[in-house]
Design an enzyme around this catalytic site. Structure first.
Site, PDB file in Angstrom:
ATOM      1  N   ASP A  30     -46.994  58.473  11.770  1.00 63.25           N
ATOM      2  CA  ASP A  30     -46.846  57.219  12.505  1.00 63.25           C
ATOM      3  C   ASP A  30     -46.216  56.250  11.520  1.00 63.25           C
ATOM      4  O   ASP A  30     -46.852  55.817  10.563  1.00 63.25           O
ATOM      5  CB  ASP A  30     -48.227  56.706  12.955  1.00 63.25           C
ATOM      6  CG  ASP A  30     -48.159  55.264  13.449  1.00 63.25           C
ATOM      7  OD1 ASP A  30     -47.054  54.785  13.769  1.00 63.25           O
ATOM      8  OD2 ASP A  30     -49.227  54.613  13.517  1.00 63.25           O
ATOM      9  N   LYS A  89     -39.332  48.101   9.867  1.00 63.02           N
ATOM     10  CA  LYS A  89     -39.119  48.799  11.132  1.00 63.02           C
ATOM     11  C   LYS A  89     -38.433  47.896  12.162  1.00 63.02           C
ATOM     12  O   LYS A  89     -37.692  48.370  13.008  1.00 63.02           O
ATOM     13  CB  LYS A  89     -40.479  49.263  11.647  1.00 63.02           C
ATOM     14  CG  LYS A  89     -40.436  50.052  12.934  1.00 63.02           C
ATOM     15  CD  LYS A  89     -41.804  50.595  13.227  1.00 63.02           C
ATOM     16  CE  LYS A  89     -41.908  51.192  14.600  1.00 63.02           C
ATOM     17  NZ  LYS A  89     -43.268  51.690  14.847  1.00 63.02           N
ATOM     18  N   GLU A 116     -44.363  56.520  20.764  1.00 64.43           N
ATOM     19  CA  GLU A 116     -45.708  56.110  20.345  1.00 64.43           C
ATOM     20  C   GLU A 116     -46.733  56.156  21.493  1.00 64.43           C
ATOM     21  O   GLU A 116     -47.842  56.643  21.282  1.00 64.43           O
ATOM     22  CB  GLU A 116     -45.662  54.720  19.706  1.00 64.43           C
ATOM     23  CG  GLU A 116     -45.018  54.772  18.329  1.00 64.43           C
ATOM     24  CD  GLU A 116     -44.589  53.426  17.789  1.00 64.43           C
ATOM     25  OE1 GLU A 116     -44.937  52.394  18.395  1.00 64.43           O
ATOM     26  OE2 GLU A 116     -43.905  53.395  16.759  1.00 64.43           O
ATOM     27  N   ASP A 176     -50.035  48.620  23.683  1.00 69.36           N
ATOM     28  CA  ASP A 176     -49.963  48.707  22.222  1.00 69.36           C
ATOM     29  C   ASP A 176     -49.457  47.400  21.628  1.00 69.36           C
ATOM     30  O   ASP A 176     -48.286  47.065  21.755  1.00 69.36           O
ATOM     31  CB  ASP A 176     -49.023  49.875  21.867  1.00 69.36           C
ATOM     32  CG  ASP A 176     -48.885  50.080  20.357  1.00 69.36           C
ATOM     33  OD1 ASP A 176     -49.404  49.253  19.589  1.00 69.36           O
ATOM     34  OD2 ASP A 176     -48.241  51.068  19.961  1.00 69.36           O
TER      35      ASP A 176
HETATM   36  P1  AMP Z   1     -50.361  47.895  13.636  1.00 69.01           P
HETATM   37  O1  AMP Z   1     -48.908  47.503  13.609  1.00 69.01           O
HETATM   38  O2  AMP Z   1     -50.765  48.593  14.856  1.00 69.01           O
HETATM   39  O3  AMP Z   1     -50.800  48.548  12.380  1.00 69.01           O
HETATM   40  O4  AMP Z   1     -51.178  46.528  13.693  1.00 69.01           O
HETATM   41  C1  AMP Z   1     -51.257  45.657  12.622  1.00 69.01           C
HETATM   42  C2  AMP Z   1     -51.592  44.296  13.138  1.00 69.01           C
HETATM   43  O5  AMP Z   1     -52.927  44.284  13.619  1.00 69.01           O
HETATM   44  C3  AMP Z   1     -51.501  43.236  12.053  1.00 69.01           C
HETATM   45  O6  AMP Z   1     -50.817  42.103  12.570  1.00 69.01           O
HETATM   46  C4  AMP Z   1     -52.940  42.901  11.812  1.00 69.01           C
HETATM   47  O7  AMP Z   1     -53.107  41.561  11.388  1.00 69.01           O
HETATM   48  C5  AMP Z   1     -53.545  43.109  13.172  1.00 69.01           C
HETATM   49  N1  AMP Z   1     -54.987  43.275  13.115  1.00 69.01           N
HETATM   50  C6  AMP Z   1     -55.689  44.156  12.381  1.00 69.01           C
HETATM   51  N2  AMP Z   1     -57.003  43.966  12.529  1.00 69.01           N
HETATM   52  C7  AMP Z   1     -57.154  42.929  13.389  1.00 69.01           C
HETATM   53  C8  AMP Z   1     -58.271  42.235  13.937  1.00 69.01           C
HETATM   54  N3  AMP Z   1     -59.505  42.567  13.625  1.00 69.01           N
HETATM   55  N4  AMP Z   1     -58.022  41.218  14.788  1.00 69.01           N
HETATM   56  C9  AMP Z   1     -56.764  40.874  15.100  1.00 69.01           C
HETATM   57  N5  AMP Z   1     -55.673  41.469  14.613  1.00 69.01           N
HETATM   58  C10 AMP Z   1     -55.857  42.489  13.763  1.00 69.01           C
END
Ligand code: AMP
Length: 534
Positions: free
Chosen positions: A41, A100, A195, A218
């Protein structure tokens, strides 16, 4: 000839339990595989790598035991650092984040980048780092090389083949750029998987009917993506997808930062000034945002953010939610558009699978619930689901993924009490359910006209040492000792519900049917284990 049944005593609990046995191997050390295929991923904010090992998808951890690698690269003099190691360095114009977002994007169309950008070859763009220009493909290549290295470190063998996930709406140029990055990292990219398809694979086909539709919602760090998939003949097909490549957690960090600036009476540009470590402010905003997913309020602290002044502001969850109006409106609109594109009503959506780190925000979960008119499914690890799905897809291609056979079995034997207070087992433990077993019994005394049937569960020889599930009286036509014929049938259905059917075969009385309706085990697992061992 049947066995004599006598009466029994004692009240008991219902304890028809179920346990799941997974065949296809258990967790163990990683074994060398012929030519493994890894699932990657490649996320905007985090990336992960997984593999199917002994029939199970797992994510591979780096030397620090971390399964999620920040998707960042630091370009230093003659050295490139990736992930956490990159974050430990001083950014100083050398740290590239969220590359990305720029994959396969033409110069001029590039969304806001973390560093200044320049025109690169073939109309593409590149980040201008203190170490020179770096294209998004190059950044992705170093991220993928690191993931390959982690996999090789864990598997203790060379890895040459991979499956990489991409957003469903990535266009051809973006897909090509991703594939190219993989190849430059020394990986043969067997497949690019959408995804949402990966997320749906991780969610599991076993939870769905033969033909069902799921929505995958997502919200990641930099992108928002909603897709509706249909499961048909064991394969997920994306029916419709929509999203916004510029909407994600990063934007919500900005909402927090603007909120803080406003509260502190600062103009937005005050935080853009020379001497302000904006990266540090953004990281603090992100921390506050994440805390607000759990708490109603959080404090933003940035001491000496410009060398002399400090910031300390309390931010309420409701304030953050209020400040997200435009982001929420976009998500709502996109969800509705995707439903229209799929030609569906919300009622046709069987499950709403929430993935992406930002799906942890309560307001986002509420929004998904409102739009799809059902409780969203947050059972998947929001950051790991896509990588798990990628690992499954890799396993399918490598032939290591066999649909793990989950069989429900009875954890303990089931039977009835017979003469002498003995346990007469009808359904031995570990029998696959549903199942049905019958046996004939007879009377122990002359002139006896009823018997008490005690249904037991356990592994002990003596009835009294086992658990009683229930008991009832069965009348039958009085007969000399050993002449009555009573049939008993125990059937266990898929849900672990036990039904006992008793019939006076000789006398022809009515059937007695007793349902023992509990899948709940009222006995600790240790007690069960101990009994089995003994
Ligand atoms: P991803 O791209 O799916 O890895 O998501 C990452 C995003 O999720 C980042 O912007 C993080 O700040 C957010 N994130 C991670 N944990 C939390 C949380 N507990 N509450 C809100 N946003 C989060």
């Amino acid at each position: 000839m049947g066995r004599p049944v006598t009466g029994g005593v004692g009240a008991g609990r219902l304890l028809v339990g179920r346990c799941r046995l997974a065949f296809g191997g258990g967790p163990g050390s990683l074994r060398a595989m012929a030519d493994p295929v890894i699932g990657i991923d490649l996320g905007t904010t985090y990336s992960a790598v997984g593999i199917v090992e002994a029939g199970f998808p797992i994510l591979l951890a780096d030397e620090e035991g971390e399964r999620l690698m920040p998707s960042v690269a630091w370009f230093g003099p003659g050295v490139v650092k990736v992930g956490r190691a990159a974050l430990r360095e001083m950014a100083e114009g050398r740290l590239v984040r969220s590359a990305k977002r720029q994959m396969g994007v033409r110069f001029g169309e590039a969304p806001g980048a973390c560093l200044p950008v320049v025109r690169a070859s073939e109309g593409g763009m590149a980040f201008r780092t203190a170490e020179g220009e770096v294209t998004p493909v190059e950044v992705s290549r170093v991220l993928l090389s690191e993931l390959k290295r982690i996999a090789e470190f864990r598997l203790e063998q060379e890895v040459r083949r991979a499956v990489i996930t991409v957003p469903a709406y990535f266009n051809n140029a973006q897909r090509e750029a991703t594939k190219q990055a993989g190849e430059e990292a020394g990986l043969e990219v067997l497949r690019l998987v959408a995804e949402p398809t990966a997320a749906a694979l991780a969610y599991g086909m076993d939870k769905l009917a033969e033909r069902s539709r799921v929505a995958v919602f997502d919200l990641g760090g930099g992108t928002f993506d909603v897709s509706i998939l249909e499961l048909r003949e064991g394969v997920f097909e994306v029916l419709a997808t929509g999203g916004d490549t510029r909407l994600g957690g990063d934007d919500i960090d900005s909402v927090v930062l603007n909120l803080v600036a406003r509260k502190a009476g600062l103009e937005g540009p005050a935080l853009e000034m020379e001497g302000v470590d904006r990266d540090r402010l953004v990281r603090e905003a992100e921390r506050v945002k994440c805390e607000l997913s759990r708490e109603e309020s959080a404090i933003f602290r940035a001491p000496f953010y410009d060398g002399s002044r400090s910031l300390e502001e309390q931010v309420e969850r409701v304030e953050l939610e209020g400040g997200m109006d435009s982001e929420l409106a976009t998500m709502r609109r996109i969800c509705r558009e995707v439903l229209v594109d799929a030609g569906m009503e919300v009622a046709g959506v069987e499950a709403v699978v929430m993935v992406g780190g930002s799906s942890r925000l309560p307001v986002v979960q509420r929004l998904a619930g409102e739009v799809f008119k059902q409780e969203p499914d947050c059972s998947q690890h929001p950051d790991e689901a896509v990588a798990i799905g990628a690992a499954i897809q890799a396993g399918i291609l490598a032939g290591t993924w066999r649909e793990v056979l989950l069989l429900d079995v009875t954890p303990l034997s089931l039977g009835v009490e017979t003469l002498g207070g003995l346990m007469n087992v009808l359904i031995p433990r570990n029998t696959t359910i549903p199942c049905k077993v019958g046996e004939m019994f007879t009377n122990a005394r002359d002139g006896q006209d009823s018997m008490q049937v005690r249904v037991l569960q356990g592994e002990r020889e003596l009835a009294r040492d086992n658990w009683e599930l229930g008991k009832f009286d069965l009348p039958f036509r009085s007969a000399p000792r050993g002449k009555a014929r009573v049939g008993l049938q125990l059937s266990l259905d898929e849900d672990g519900i036990l039904e006992v059917l008793a019939r006076d075969v000789e006398g022809g009385g009515p059937d007695v049917i007793v349902k023992i309706e509990s899948a709940a085990v009222d006995v600790s697992e240790e007690a069960v284990e101990q009994m089995v061992e003994e």
